[in-house]
Write an enzyme that holds these catalytic residues in place. Structure first.
Site, PDB file in Angstrom:
ATOM      1  N   MET A 269     -47.246  -5.082 -25.126  1.00  0.00           N
ATOM      2  CA  MET A 269     -47.135  -4.961 -26.586  1.00  0.00           C
ATOM      3  C   MET A 269     -45.914  -5.708 -27.109  1.00  0.00           C
ATOM      4  O   MET A 269     -44.813  -5.580 -26.571  1.00  0.00           O
ATOM      5  CB  MET A 269     -47.071  -3.467 -26.931  1.00  0.00           C
ATOM      6  CG  MET A 269     -46.892  -3.184 -28.402  1.00  0.00           C
ATOM      7  SD  MET A 269     -48.322  -3.753 -29.378  1.00  0.00           S
ATOM      8  CE  MET A 269     -47.500  -4.113 -30.934  1.00  0.00           C
ATOM      9  N   GLU A 270     -46.130  -6.434 -28.205  1.00  0.00           N
ATOM     10  CA  GLU A 270     -45.141  -7.391 -28.719  1.00  0.00           C
ATOM     11  C   GLU A 270     -44.116  -6.812 -29.685  1.00  0.00           C
ATOM     12  O   GLU A 270     -43.591  -7.544 -30.539  1.00  0.00           O
ATOM     13  CB  GLU A 270     -45.904  -8.529 -29.414  1.00  0.00           C
ATOM     14  CG  GLU A 270     -46.575  -8.144 -30.762  1.00  0.00           C
ATOM     15  CD  GLU A 270     -48.026  -7.723 -30.653  1.00  0.00           C
ATOM     16  OE1 GLU A 270     -48.454  -7.261 -29.575  1.00  0.00           O
ATOM     17  OE2 GLU A 270     -48.744  -7.843 -31.673  1.00  0.00           O
ATOM     18  N   GLU A 304     -47.070 -12.218 -25.376  1.00  0.00           N
ATOM     19  CA  GLU A 304     -46.290 -11.269 -26.186  1.00  0.00           C
ATOM     20  C   GLU A 304     -45.098 -11.981 -26.823  1.00  0.00           C
ATOM     21  O   GLU A 304     -44.748 -11.714 -27.969  1.00  0.00           O
ATOM     22  CB  GLU A 304     -45.829 -10.072 -25.354  1.00  0.00           C
ATOM     23  CG  GLU A 304     -46.945  -9.326 -24.611  1.00  0.00           C
ATOM     24  CD  GLU A 304     -48.140  -8.938 -25.456  1.00  0.00           C
ATOM     25  OE1 GLU A 304     -48.010  -8.826 -26.688  1.00  0.00           O
ATOM     26  OE2 GLU A 304     -49.241  -8.763 -24.882  1.00  0.00           O
TER      27      GLU A 304
HETATM   28  N1  BES Z   1     -50.970  -6.451 -29.464  1.00  0.00           N
HETATM   29  C1  BES Z   1     -51.588  -6.385 -28.192  1.00  0.00           C
HETATM   30  C2  BES Z   1     -51.463  -5.065 -27.516  1.00  0.00           C
HETATM   31  C3  BES Z   1     -52.254  -3.927 -28.125  1.00  0.00           C
HETATM   32  C4  BES Z   1     -53.579  -4.033 -28.292  1.00  0.00           C
HETATM   33  C5  BES Z   1     -51.667  -2.786 -28.486  1.00  0.00           C
HETATM   34  C6  BES Z   1     -54.294  -2.983 -28.833  1.00  0.00           C
HETATM   35  C7  BES Z   1     -52.382  -1.745 -29.040  1.00  0.00           C
HETATM   36  C8  BES Z   1     -53.703  -1.841 -29.219  1.00  0.00           C
HETATM   37  C9  BES Z   1     -50.997  -7.417 -27.236  1.00  0.00           C
HETATM   38  O1  BES Z   1     -50.434  -8.515 -27.856  1.00  0.00           O
HETATM   39  C10 BES Z   1     -52.135  -7.943 -26.422  1.00  0.00           C
HETATM   40  O2  BES Z   1     -52.974  -8.570 -26.967  1.00  0.00           O
HETATM   41  N2  BES Z   1     -52.142  -7.654 -25.139  1.00  0.00           N
HETATM   42  C11 BES Z   1     -53.214  -7.985 -24.245  1.00  0.00           C
HETATM   43  C12 BES Z   1     -52.846  -9.051 -23.269  1.00  0.00           C
HETATM   44  C13 BES Z   1     -52.931 -10.441 -23.795  1.00  0.00           C
HETATM   45  C14 BES Z   1     -52.473 -11.440 -22.762  1.00  0.00           C
HETATM   46  C15 BES Z   1     -54.290 -10.825 -24.278  1.00  0.00           C
HETATM   47  C16 BES Z   1     -53.541  -6.721 -23.482  1.00  0.00           C
HETATM   48  O3  BES Z   1     -52.804  -5.761 -23.622  1.00  0.00           O
HETATM   49  O4  BES Z   1     -54.534  -6.702 -22.773  1.00  0.00           O
HETATM   50 ZN    ZN Z   2     -51.732  -9.956 -28.508  1.00  0.00          ZN
END
Ligand code: BES
Ligand code: ZN
Length: 880
Positions: A269-270, A304
């Site tokens: 999470m970013e 992220e």
């Molecule tokens: N913003 C998301 C994490 C997230 C997603 C938090 C849904 C809460 C609900 C993060 O930037 C993200 O996309 N993470 C991906 C990995 C990425 C390399 C595609 C993940 O967590 O799978």
């Molecule tokens: Zn993302």
């Protein structure tokens, strides 16, 4: 949180927020039996709001309200309404300060949204709507505020106290407690808020930005993981440099932190300045992480980090715009990975995921546009369509504009919208304004769901020397959408002569452009393109480099595919030709009588590949992998999974027997050479060697057995050790399998990430992962229902990767999954809803399967107190 008929939220009903928050001051008192959160919001009426009136509404979830004050005056119970998920103050002034005190119980938070505990530390996850589980707040991304956060906790148990931004004050308190105050100068939506408190060690480094600022980089982990951070730190520095060089984006705070936590619903999470990662997506060492894990870590760290601009500095107006940040950022991280490794291999991996899983989603009951028009539970919309198709849409813009104008467009976008919450349309507009191109029709990619289908036929006029491609496009109906318009599709092609030489593509009698590759722009339902001066009937190479996320139908002959497999200058299509040939051969064997001949030319093509030391070995390694069962299922209708599995096994078996000596030679040729390296060449070598080993063990080859046992014992890295373990587990050598599994567990039982690998090797194996064995894994002491990674590595892998076992004709796999979903729904609805996914496409399977899958969905539907998350998935799947 629980409701029987969740509300649907519509994009068309978007309204600007009635009140804005300029500043938030938070104070967290963290204790073992709970946490008290003091929040002071400086608010004012939004001048851009449509509504009149002076009612303030704040979101809340699972909160105990302790007190509420307006401009310092505490409010009596008749001066506000606590409606459970909303806190309503009927009359507030134009501008005011609201003070809210809530009590929450992080130690009992199993949903892992908001503030929770993971292996003794406090941490947060606020995207998408987790901040409302911490305090009452206008929890929507278009409310952006500056945050100041003071964290107080016991000093010995929680020596490290972190939040977003820069540390501004710290000190000791009574009773062995201490505090740290953090200030984030950048306004942000609440979903980017983060807090961590724990006993952590830090790994430090620095990065000097392009303008010469020194950034303090820190990775925080539990002490036992101190030696597993180096790779992520390097990946972070590479990402920071790359974003400066390719997008002109410089980091903006003085400190950037990453924290690893074991219990996490997603990958990472970013949060602004304080990224929180699932341990499995950041910790790595040569002996515990596979090549794939290293690559995933590099990509996620980059992803992220890149959000700092694409997501944080410029964020989403509402959650319908999710792909604005996720699609764009996935595109950015895939460009980065391509630059760090092999671009062709990266493209193959992205296209494989898209065609296998996103196409399936787009053809099923959960299909939705890249910019959805409605949802019930936003957590269900972090989908392959938002992420992967969204990234493909941005890639198409990049390819239509060219790298230079795309960069102009992204500069304009970041500049124009810095500090704002915007829409996908604002993104496209910036690209249009910077390039002068009209992307009007192109916008349909955001609005229409479903994978476009291109039916291609060709005609050659020998006398005129004219070759013509006729292309008809259609976009299939999806739930709630029919009668779709033709889309703007970039279709990259080339033509080859019978020698395998590329032909110049002249598109009119006068044209002598002479380029060997062209991007045709399809805009009509029916589109024809003529090529002049073509001396012989060419072999077309279509959709090069997978230039658009579409299905292409063309009547390929096996002859043509074999030809492209060895001649196409486009690496992606070379691989794809091999896949198409293998798919054709496997499909022709589904339900074919025993003894049916298996295409001898396929064997010879694989023999050539196995012995080809000239071609890029990374590409060879990919070409050797047969299409997955999941892809074969996706390509069929009325799928009979065990029959598909059997056909694929027959081909594998046949190839392995016919090529046994070549496999051994390939294995020996790619034996370990010196120190472990993570270069594309070394990764390819390990991949080739492990594929050869897997094939040899597939036919229970005696020499293969000895090699696998030796490789298992001698390996100096996890890729080789796991490769050997996997080969043994999937072989008929029962005692070696048992011994290797036991030895592996014994050796790595204290490392959660490796134990997850151990679970998933078994859960994905048709030999070691039949249902009774899966049930035994759930009883294993290392299994933990509260840990999403463990659940995924057993239940998720079984249902998603062990297809023949999951689709047992007796329906036991489906009932099993339904039971686990019901069980998880009470503790962690997000994870439960994701696990339902293999059942949702029940209509795709032949009747004996689909009826039982449907019954399993109904079993979930009938559970009492279903979460909104699971409710939405199950009800949409069962709808007509
Ligand atoms: N913003 C998301 C994490 C997230 C997603 C938090 C849904 C809460 C609900 C993060 O930037 C993200 O996309 N993470 C991906 C990995 C990425 C390399 C595609 C993940 O967590 O799978
Ligand atoms: Zn993302």
């Amino acid at each position: 949180m629980r409701t029987n008929q969740p509300q649907t939220i519509y994009l068309s009903e978007y309204q600007a927020p009635a009140y804005l928050v300029d500043h938030v001051s938070l104070r967290f008192e963290l204790f073992e039996d709970g946490a008290r959160v003091h929040s002071t919001l400086s608010m004012r009426r939004n001048p851009a709001a449509m509504q009149s009136g002076s009612t303030l509404e704040l979101d809340g979830d699972s909160l105990t309200l302790e007190s509420l004050a307006l401009n310092g005056q505490s409010l009596a119970s008749d001066e506000y309404r606590n409606e459970g998920d909303k806190l309503v103050v009927p009359t507030v002034p134009e501008a005011f300060e609201l003070t809210v005190v809530t009590w929450i119980e992080p130690q009992n938070n199993t949903r892992l949204e908001g503030l929770y505990k993971s292996s003794g530390m406090f941490c947060t996850q606020c995207e998408a709507e987790g901040f409302r589980c911490i305090t009452y707040y206008p929890d929507r991304p278009d409310v952006m505020a500056r945050f100041q956060t003071r964290v107080e906790a016991d000093k010995s148990a929680y020596p490290i106290l972190l939040s977003n931004g820069n540390p501004v004050e710290q000190g000791d308190l009574e009773n062995g407690r201490h505090f740290v105050t953090w200030e984030d100068p950048f306004p942000k939506p609440a979903y980017l808020f983060a807090l961590v408190a724990g006993d952590l060690v830090e790994k430090r480094d620095t990065f000097t930005t392009c303008s010469g600022r020194n950034i303090d980089l820190r990775i925080y982990v539990e002490a036992r993981n101190a030696r597993k951070c180096d790779y992520a730190m390097d990946a972070l520095k590479r990402s920071m440099r790359w974003d400066e060089e390719v997008y002109g984006r410089e980091y903006d705070l003085d400190i950037f932190m990453i924290v690893a936590v074991d219990d996490f619903n997603m990958g990472a999470m970013e949060n602004k300045g304080l990224n929180i990662f699932n341990s499995s997506c950041v910790l790595a060492s040569q002996d515990t992480a596979t090549d794939a894990a290293f690559q995933r870590i590099e990509a996620i760290v980059a992803h992220e980090y890149f959000h700092n601009w694409s997501g944080n500095r410029v964020t989403c107006r509402d959650w319908f715009q999710l792909s604005l940040k996720e699609g764009f950022t996935v595109f950015r991280d895939s460009q980065f990975s391509a630059d760090m490794g092999s671009p062709t291999v990266k493209r193959i991996e992205d296209a494989t995921l898209l065609r296998t899983a996103q196409f399936a989603e787009d053809a099923g009951p959960m299909a939705h546009p890249v910019r959805p028009a409605s949802y019930m539970e936003i957590s269900n919309f972090y989908t392959l369509t938002i992420y992967e198709k969204g990234a493909e849409v941005v890639r198409m813009i990049h390819n239509l504009l060219g790298a230079e104008l795309f960069r102009k467009g992204s500069d304009l976008y970041f500049d124009r919208h810095d500090g704002q919450a915007v829409t996908t349309d604002d993104f496209v507009k910036a690209m249009e304004d910077a390039s002068g191109r009209d992307l009007g029709q192109f916008r349909l990619w955001y609005e229409q769901a479903g994978t476009p289908v291109l039916a291609v036929s060709d005609h050659y006029d020998e006398v005129q020397g004219v070759y013509r491609l006729d292309i008809r496009q259609s976009v299939p109906d999806t739930p709630g959408q029919s009668g779709k318009k033709p889309q703007h599709i970039p279709f990259a092609i080339g033509l080859l002569d019978s020698e395998g030489q590329p032909l110049p593509l002249n598109m009119g009698a006068e044209d002598s452009n002479g380029s060997f590759e062209r991007v045709l722009e399809l805009t009509e339902t029916q589109h024809s393109f003529e090529f002049h001066g073509v001396k012989e009937r060419p072999v077309p190479s279509l959709l090069r480099d997978f230039s658009a996320p579409v299905r292409v139908h063309y009547p390929w002959t096996r002859e043509q595919l074999l030809f492209l497999m060895s001649h196409d200058p486009d690496g992606f299509n070379r691989w794809d030709a091999g896949q198409k040939l293998a798919v054709d051969v496997i499909q022709s064997l589904v339900d074919a009588p025993q003894g049916t001949e298996i295409e001898p030319r396929l064997v010879e093509a694989y023999r050539l590949l196995l012995n080809d030391t000239e071609l890029d070995q990374a590409l060879v390694a990919k070409m050797l992998l047969l299409p997955s069962e999941a892809y074969l299922v996706e390509l069929s209708d009325q799928a009979d999974v065990p029959a598909i599995h059997a056909a694929r096994e027959r081909v594998l078996d046949h190839l392995a027997r016919a090529l046994r000596d070549d496999l051994l030679a390939c294995y020996q040729r790619n034996a370990g050479q010196g120190d472990y390296e993570l270069t594309p060449a070394a990764i390819a070598r390990r991949s080739l060697r492990n594929t050869a080993l897997a094939w040899l063990l597939h036919i229970d080859d005696e020499q293969g057995r000895a090699l696998a046992v030796e490789q298992y014992e001698q390996a100096d890295n996890m890729t080789d050790r796991l490769g050997a373990l996997r080969a043994l587990v999937n072989s008929g050598f029962e005692s070696e399998r048992t011994r290797a599994l036991a030895a592996f567990f014994e050796r790595f039982q204290d490392d959660p990430q490796v134990v997850e690998l151990w679970f998933s090797v078994q859960a994905s194996s048709d030999r070691a992962g039949q249902l009774p064995q899966i049930q035994a894994l759930l009883e294993h002491p290392a299994f933990d229902w509260k840990n999403p990674n463990k659940v995924r590595s057993v239940v998720g892998v079984f249902a998603g990767q062990n297809l023949a076992a999951f689709h047992n004709p007796d329906g036991s796999g489906y009932r099993f999954l339904a039971d686990q979903v019901c069980r998880l729904d009470d503790s962690n609805p997000q994870i439960a809803a994701r696990l339902v996914s293999p059942l949702t496409r029940w209509k795709k399977f032949s009747p004996q399967y689909s009826s039982q899958m449907k019954a399993a969905l109904e079993r979930i539907r009938d559970k009492t107190e279903l979460s909104r998350d699971v409710y939405e998935v199950v009800h949409k799947s069962l709808a007509d």
